[in-house]
Enzyme design. Structure first.
Site, PDB file in Angstrom:
ATOM      1  N   ASP A   1      78.189  67.135 -74.922  1.00  0.00           N
ATOM      2  CA  ASP A   1      79.540  66.804 -74.521  1.00  0.00           C
ATOM      3  C   ASP A   1      80.459  67.806 -75.262  1.00  0.00           C
ATOM      4  OD1 ASP A   1      81.900  65.124 -73.940  1.00  0.00           O
ATOM      5  OD2 ASP A   1      81.774  64.672 -76.073  1.00  0.00           O
TER       6      ASP A   1
ATOM      7  N   ASP B   1      84.586  67.573 -76.048  1.00  0.00           N
ATOM      8  CA  ASP B   1      85.575  66.985 -76.965  1.00  0.00           C
ATOM      9  C   ASP B   1      84.952  65.927 -77.869  1.00  0.00           C
ATOM     10  OD1 ASP B   1      86.963  68.200 -74.723  1.00  0.00           O
ATOM     11  OD2 ASP B   1      88.781  67.283 -75.518  1.00  0.00           O
TER      12      ASP B   1
ATOM     13  N   THR C   1      80.876  68.755 -69.836  1.00  0.00           N
ATOM     14  CA  THR C   1      82.152  68.188 -70.268  1.00  0.00           C
ATOM     15  C   THR C   1      82.959  67.665 -69.085  1.00  0.00           C
ATOM     16  OG1 THR C   1      84.304  68.767 -71.263  1.00  0.00           O
ATOM     17  CG2 THR C   1      83.103  70.552 -70.229  1.00  0.00           C
TER      18      THR C   1
END
Ligand code: IMP
Ligand code: MG
Length: 433
Positions: free
Chosen positions: A141, A143, A177
């Site tokens: 991922d 963030d 993402t």
């Protein structure tokens, strides 16, 4: 009769992971026994923990066997924790316990029982031990996993070297993402600037970096790093999307209809929650976002409310839509004359400071990569921070092995362990630029 406990539990389900809660409750027994009036030695205390972890290992093994036989309903673990996910590898919990105990002093604690985070760490450790000898693909991922929320990948991050080490072991690496910048390689290059300059300055054979990919918008925009041009290159959807995905991914009318429902619902809820001057709603080609306007921020409860209510409304919308189409298409004998409308997969999630509805999800993203590389779930690892039901990483649980971290620092800690296990396995490839 529904008890207050049940109501409380149901209403907080989005903040819990039932499997972790289950392990936590079992580990209360050795904890309580170790705090009893009759003092026990540390070996006895340890053995009590290990006995329970051994039983959980057996439950997982049986769950895997039942799954292979297509009889998941018969697994004891399914009955004990109906919402439990898939297991792609065995989990050596007893072996992991020693490592976690040395870091988090589980056995020696007398006032603080094993916590949610202790168990999360334990499961992560066991997963790393299990996958290290066979891992072929690691997806991350973005963030909060590799960099802070909304920030770019910093050049001085320890994660740069660790990701390069993974690539040097011929492991494929992809960032999967939610951040969606349609076909805009430049924007992803900006967000990943620190990592890409790490590639550029690396002394290793640059061909290794051709194994680096970025999947943006959950599963909508795929890019591949080109070690000759030092840039990310966009791969058109038709190159990698199978027909089963094309049936909905090319249905622009229904995609926009779903996003419009999401937008209008978010606007209504924002008003009802008294937030209309504090957030802005953004409609992109494959997503709708609800973002706080600085200096305001939304509480976790407000974000969860928006995410959960949107999930419900979109599910209901798709069910109604497919029911009314089937009614219209019934033949004289009552049977549907054409197959039901394919569901448009979506992901409505709490991103930590904002709420987004994306078309598609990370399960599809990881599955596409797995199929493209021919990598099975037991050789694929996804690392992410959003594994509650309001998050967007939880979807990967049915595609591969997963690790649940809460910050880039934790990702670093996990990767340090994984890469040290890889070093013991084989030495990395060295070469010229
Ligand atoms: P992830 O944690 O890497 O999956 O990124 C999630 C975050 O990306 C969200 O919380 C947003 O702040 C940001 N974001 C930017 N564009 C989009 C989009 O189109 N859909 C969803 N999230 C987006
Ligand atoms: Mg995240």
């Amino acid at each position: 009769m529904t008890s207050l406990y049940d109501i409380n539990y149901q209403l907080r389900a989005h903040k819990r992971d039932r499997f972790i809660e289950f392990i936590k409750s079992l580990l209360l027994t050795p904890f309580i026994l170790s705090t009893g009036p009759k003092s026990s030695d540390s070996l006895t205390d340890k053995n009590r923990y290990l006995e329970i972890l051994g039983c959980i290992e057996e439950l997982i093994d049986e769950h895997m066997r039942c799954r292979d036989a297509g009889q998941l309903d018969l697994a004891h673990l399914t009955r004990l924790v109906p919402s439990v996910g898939h297991f792609y590898t065995r989990l050596p919990l007893k072996e992991a316990f020693d490592i976690i105990n040395s870091k988090r002093s589980l056995i020696g604690r007398r006032f603080v029982p094993p916590s949610f985070n202790d168990i999360r760490y334990l499961l992560n450790e066991a997963q790393i031990i299990a996958i290290a000898p066979q891992v072929e693909l690691v997806t991350f991922d973005g963030d909060m996993t590799l960099y802070a929320d909304g920030k770019d990948f910093p050049e001085d991050s320890e994660l740069v070297g660790l990701i390069i080490t993974l690539l040097s072991h011929n492991i494929k690496v992809a960032i999967v993402t939610a951040a969606g910048y349609p076909g805009n390689a430049k924007r992803y290059e900006e967000r990943l600037s620190g990592l890409l300059s790490g590639f550029k300055n690396s002394k290793l054979d640059h061909k290794l970096f051709d194994n680096f990919y970025v999947f943006g918008g959950e599963c909508n925009y795929l890019f591949k790093y080109n070690s000759k041009t030092l840039h990310l290159e966009y791969i058109p959807e038709e190159v990698y999307q199978p027909e089963s995905i094309r049936v909905w991914s090319t249905d622009e009318e229904r995609i926009q209809e779903l996003l419009n429902v999401a937008e209008s619902h978010l606007k209504t809820r924002v008003k009802e929650l008294g937030l209309e001057n504090r957030v802005s709603i953004l409609h992109k080609s494959r997503a709708v976002g609800c973002n706080p306007i600085a200096p305001y921020s939304l509480t976790r409860e407000q974000l969860d409310e928006l995410a959960l209510s949107t999930q419900t409304v979109l599910n209901e919308h798709q069910m109604d839509r497919s029911k009314s189409k089937n009614k219209r298409l019934r033949t004289s004998n009552g049977a549907p004359s054409s197959p039901a409308l394919p569901i448009i997969p979506f992901c409505a999630f709490n991103g930590g400071s904002d709420v987004w509805v994306d078309i598609g999800n990370k399960l599809i993203g990881v599955k596409i990569l797995r199929e493209w590389f021919g990598t099975p779930g037991n050789k694929t690892l996804h690392v992410g921070d959003q594994f509650l039901s309001t998050g967007n990483d939880i979807a990967t649980r049915t595609a591969c092995c997963t690790i649940w971290i809460t910050s880039p620092e934790e990702t670093q800690e996990m990767l340090e362990q994984l890469t040290s296990m890889l070093k013991n396995k084989k030495s990395p490839k060295k070469g010229k630029k």
